[in-house]
Write an enzyme that holds these catalytic residues in place. Structure first.
Site: not given
Length: 293
Positions: A185, A198
């Site tokens: 990400s 996350y």
């Protein structure tokens, strides 16, 4: 300059949210673009067997469609969802483009489940050549004090430990010429003040990708990653409130969020021999959000 279809769909941004992760694509309005009609397969993955976690929707579905167009058989693993509506649609899409499809509803956060998943896929297809580790969860918190030990464990159990367990099991049947593609990400590179746990899992995935690539280089198994930015997947309305859903992607250099179909070609590239001299690398599909080394 005329707007392309990816820009046009984002002109009206819906303030619609969902109350359960990882979200249901069938309930999204407008629907994400997962099948780019201009993408034509050329047999790059002909005869290959692939497994995609989180493959029922979002980026996973778009990758499954592109893999099928390239001649692959595709198994999708996904977390429990109402009536399997997303998974069933993805299976039909894979079969539409000539691939053999398999769906497995499973929680990859348990190691024995990962071993079971690999066994089922190999039993169905005969082998496994491509593993796409794509499943993920995120729970935004603006203060580290609000992140409970249970949340931290759940995020890491799915995003990183599940990826680790599945890779470990898959490597028992992968060989020279096979490929692993992990979903990292932009948050692993830019950080995220509201997604501390996350972004940490995605940083771990990035480091794991680099290290495993070195570990497996002599065996001829390549390991790479894709780092998406703000992409219109079910995880977005299932994570954020209406205001953030509306603004999603607007702060990127290209001033819009991306579509799942805009990620799929990168996964095809990394899974195929087009990237035969690449391992340990990450492709950034983020509208220019991260520019760096």
């Amino acid at each position: 300059m005329a707007k392309d279809k990816f820009e046009k769909i984002d002109e009206e941004v819906p303030p619609r949210t969902q109350n359960q992760q990882p979200g249901v694509e069938a309930e999204m309005d407008p629907a994400p673009i997962y099948d780019d009609e201009n993408y034509k397969g050329s047999g790059k993955l002909k005869g290959k067997n692939a497994l995609i976690t989180g493959g029922d929707s979002g980026i996973g579905r778009a990758v499954a469609v592109a893999f099928a167009k390239e001649g692959a058989n595709v198994a999708i693993a996904y977390l429990d969802e109402a009536e399997d509506i997303d998974a069933d649609k993805t299976v039909k899409l894979i079969e539409k483009y000539g691939g053999k499809a398999k769906k497995v509803r499973i929680d990859i956060s348990e190691e024995e489940h990962c071993e079971q998943l690999i066994d089922e896929v190999v039993a169905e297809f005969g082998s496994l050549n491509i593993l796409v580790n794509n499943a993920g969860k995120q729970f935004p918190q603006n203060d580290i004090a609000a992140i409970s030990s249970d949340q931290l464990r759940e995020t890491f159990d799915t995003n990183f430990f599940g990826l680790f367990y599945l890779t470990k099991a898959a490597l028992q049947c992968m060989t020279d010429g096979d490929s692993i593609v992990n979903t990292s990400s932009v948050t692993a590179y830019n950080g995220s003040p509201g997604l501390l746990d996350y972004s940490a899992t995605k940083g771990a995935i990035t480091s794991f990708t680099r290290s495993l690539a070195l570990n497996l280089a002599e065996k001829g198994i390549r390991v790479n990653a894709v780092a998406p930015g703000p992409i219109w997947t079910p995880l977005i309305p299932a994570t954020f409130d209406a205001k953030k859903v509306e603004q999603h992607g607007a702060d990127t250099p290209v001033k819009r969020r991306g579509q799942p179909a805009e990620n799929a070609p990168a996964y095809v590239f990394l899974a195929s021999m087009d990237s035969s001299y690449m391992t340990g690398q990450t492709i950034h599909i983020d509208g220019g959000d991260f520019v760096g080394s």
